[in-house]
Scaffold this active site. Structure first.
Site, PDB file in Angstrom:
ATOM      1  N   GLU A   2       0.833  -1.210   0.000  1.00 30.99           N
ATOM      2  CA  GLU A   2       0.000   0.000   0.000  1.00 30.99           C
ATOM      3  C   GLU A   2       0.871   1.266   0.000  1.00 30.99           C
ATOM      4  O   GLU A   2       1.921   1.306   0.644  1.00 30.99           O
ATOM      5  CB  GLU A   2      -0.873  -0.022   1.264  1.00 30.99           C
ATOM      6  CG  GLU A   2      -1.863   1.118   1.374  1.00 30.99           C
ATOM      7  CD  GLU A   2      -2.647   1.100   2.692  1.00 30.99           C
ATOM      8  OE1 GLU A   2      -2.227   0.413   3.644  1.00 30.99           O
ATOM      9  OE2 GLU A   2      -3.675   1.796   2.758  1.00 30.99           O
TER      10      GLU A   2
ATOM     11  N   CYS B 139      -5.477  -3.077   2.614  1.00 26.08           N
ATOM     12  CA  CYS B 139      -5.218  -2.998   4.058  1.00 26.08           C
ATOM     13  C   CYS B 139      -6.482  -3.137   4.927  1.00 26.08           C
ATOM     14  O   CYS B 139      -7.027  -4.229   5.031  1.00 26.08           O
ATOM     15  CB  CYS B 139      -4.458  -1.701   4.342  1.00 26.08           C
ATOM     16  SG  CYS B 139      -3.430  -1.827   5.826  1.00 26.08           S
TER      17      CYS B 139
ATOM     18  N   LYS C  80      -9.522   2.579  -2.305  1.00 20.07           N
ATOM     19  CA  LYS C  80      -9.765   1.928  -0.999  1.00 20.07           C
ATOM     20  C   LYS C  80     -11.123   2.346  -0.433  1.00 20.07           C
ATOM     21  O   LYS C  80     -11.422   3.549  -0.339  1.00 20.07           O
ATOM     22  CB  LYS C  80      -8.639   2.331  -0.041  1.00 20.07           C
ATOM     23  CG  LYS C  80      -8.652   1.650   1.303  1.00 20.07           C
ATOM     24  CD  LYS C  80      -7.451   2.155   2.132  1.00 20.07           C
ATOM     25  CE  LYS C  80      -7.288   1.448   3.449  1.00 20.07           C
ATOM     26  NZ  LYS C  80      -6.155   1.999   4.227  1.00 20.07           N
TER      27      LYS C  80
HETATM   28  O1  LIG Z   1      -6.608  -2.579  10.431  1.00 26.28           O
HETATM   29  C1  LIG Z   1      -5.458  -2.391  10.850  1.00 26.28           C
HETATM   30  O2  LIG Z   1      -5.091  -2.814  11.951  1.00 26.28           O
HETATM   31  C2  LIG Z   1      -4.435  -1.671  10.013  1.00 26.28           C
HETATM   32  C3  LIG Z   1      -5.052  -0.950   8.863  1.00 26.28           C
HETATM   33  C4  LIG Z   1      -4.139   0.028   8.217  1.00 26.28           C
HETATM   34  O3  LIG Z   1      -3.041   0.253   8.686  1.00 26.28           O
HETATM   35  C5  LIG Z   1      -4.540   0.709   6.975  1.00 26.28           C
HETATM   36  O4  LIG Z   1      -5.646   0.492   6.467  1.00 26.28           O
HETATM   37  O5  LIG Z   1      -3.720   1.491   6.455  1.00 26.28           O
END
Ligand SMILES: O=C(O)CCC(=O)C(=O)O
Length: 263
Positions: A43, A146, A112
């Protein structure tokens, strides 16, 4: 049918796209040398979470990212799941995944959908509202970013459209929740009876140490390949897509679903 997959478990220089572009190109070169079919990036690989600098750093219309990924894809004969980058579309900023095939053609664009409040993402970035399903290297797939993996209903909506055979994930997942990362991904593999190919970055920014542990998981939830926590790595593994058909044949969860009960 077999597919050789590589994950670029890379560090990302905060707010320095020129450095990160070089890193991405180096991983593509290494993946090509390993004879890889599909390369996956993490990401926000252009900038990291430099959210307060988006007006200067975000890629306008995603043009330069698409151009770079297309160049690398053609030069190295790679299909690329382009992790994600910060883009500007009109007045809005997005966290955007581009997927390109080995001819350099854009196969899919995804913004996203679930923004991560713990990193104040929603204060800077707009949420996408479109699914991300595509065919890459002859295999049906979906891609998410993510925090999206904490929303099984969103992934199911994509995975049930095919059903898809591979779920690609791009992340910047912190080390303190790295066991949750693994458990969530194994659950997503089992419930969707699909391979999960998940790329997580390493390195740190002002607030977070990122965990690595990029994973390739089979449709039974078993780990096929795993990169070390915290270290940069190119994780390369060959998967046999036929495995997934065998699993779906044994327990027909997609057939047995009762979507009319769920919402
Ligand atoms: O859900 C999580 O613990 C991490 C999510 C995250 O870091 C993101 O979406 O950038």
């Amino acid at each position: 049918m077999t597919l050789k997959i590589a994950i670029a478990q890379m560090d990302i220089a905060l707010g320095q796209p020129e450095i990160n572009q070089v890193t991405v190109a180096q991983y593509a070169q290494r993946a090509a040398a390993a004879g890889v079919d599909v390369l996956v990036y993490p990401e926000m690989w252009q900038t990291g979470y430099a959210l307060d600098q988006l007006p200067t750093l975000a890629d306008r219309g995603g043009a330069s990212t698409q151009q770079l990924l297309a160049q690398l894809a053609k030069k190295y004969h790679l299909n690329i799941v382009g992790g994600s980058v910060a883009t500007q579309q009109g007045e809005q900023f997005y966290n955007t995944m581009y997927v390109v095939d080995q001819m350099g053609q854009l196969v899919s664009t995804y913004h996203k959908a679930h923004l991560f409040g713990l990193m104040a993402e929603e204060q800077y970035i707009a949420a996408g509202d479109h699914k991300n399903t595509f065919e890459l290297a002859g295999v049906s797939a979906a891609g998410v970013i993510c925090y999206d993996i904490r929303f099984p209903e969103w992934l199911r909506a994509m995975m049930a459209e095919g059903p898809q055979q591979i779920l690609y994930v791009a992340a910047e997942w912190p080390i303190q929740r790295i066991d949750q990362w693994q458990i969530l991904l194994q659950a997503r593999a089992i419930e969707n009876q699909a391979f999960v190919v998940a790329a997580n970055r390493v390195g740190r920014d002002a607030d977070n140490q990122f965990g690595g542990r990029s994973l390739v998981i089979d449709p039974l939830g078993q780990i096929v390949a795993q990169a070390r926590d915290m270290d940069e790595a190119l994780l390369v593994v060959t998967i046999d897509i036929a495995d997934e058909k065998t699993v779906r044949g044994q327990i027909p969860v997609f057939h047995d679903r009762r979507p009319e009960l769920y919402y």
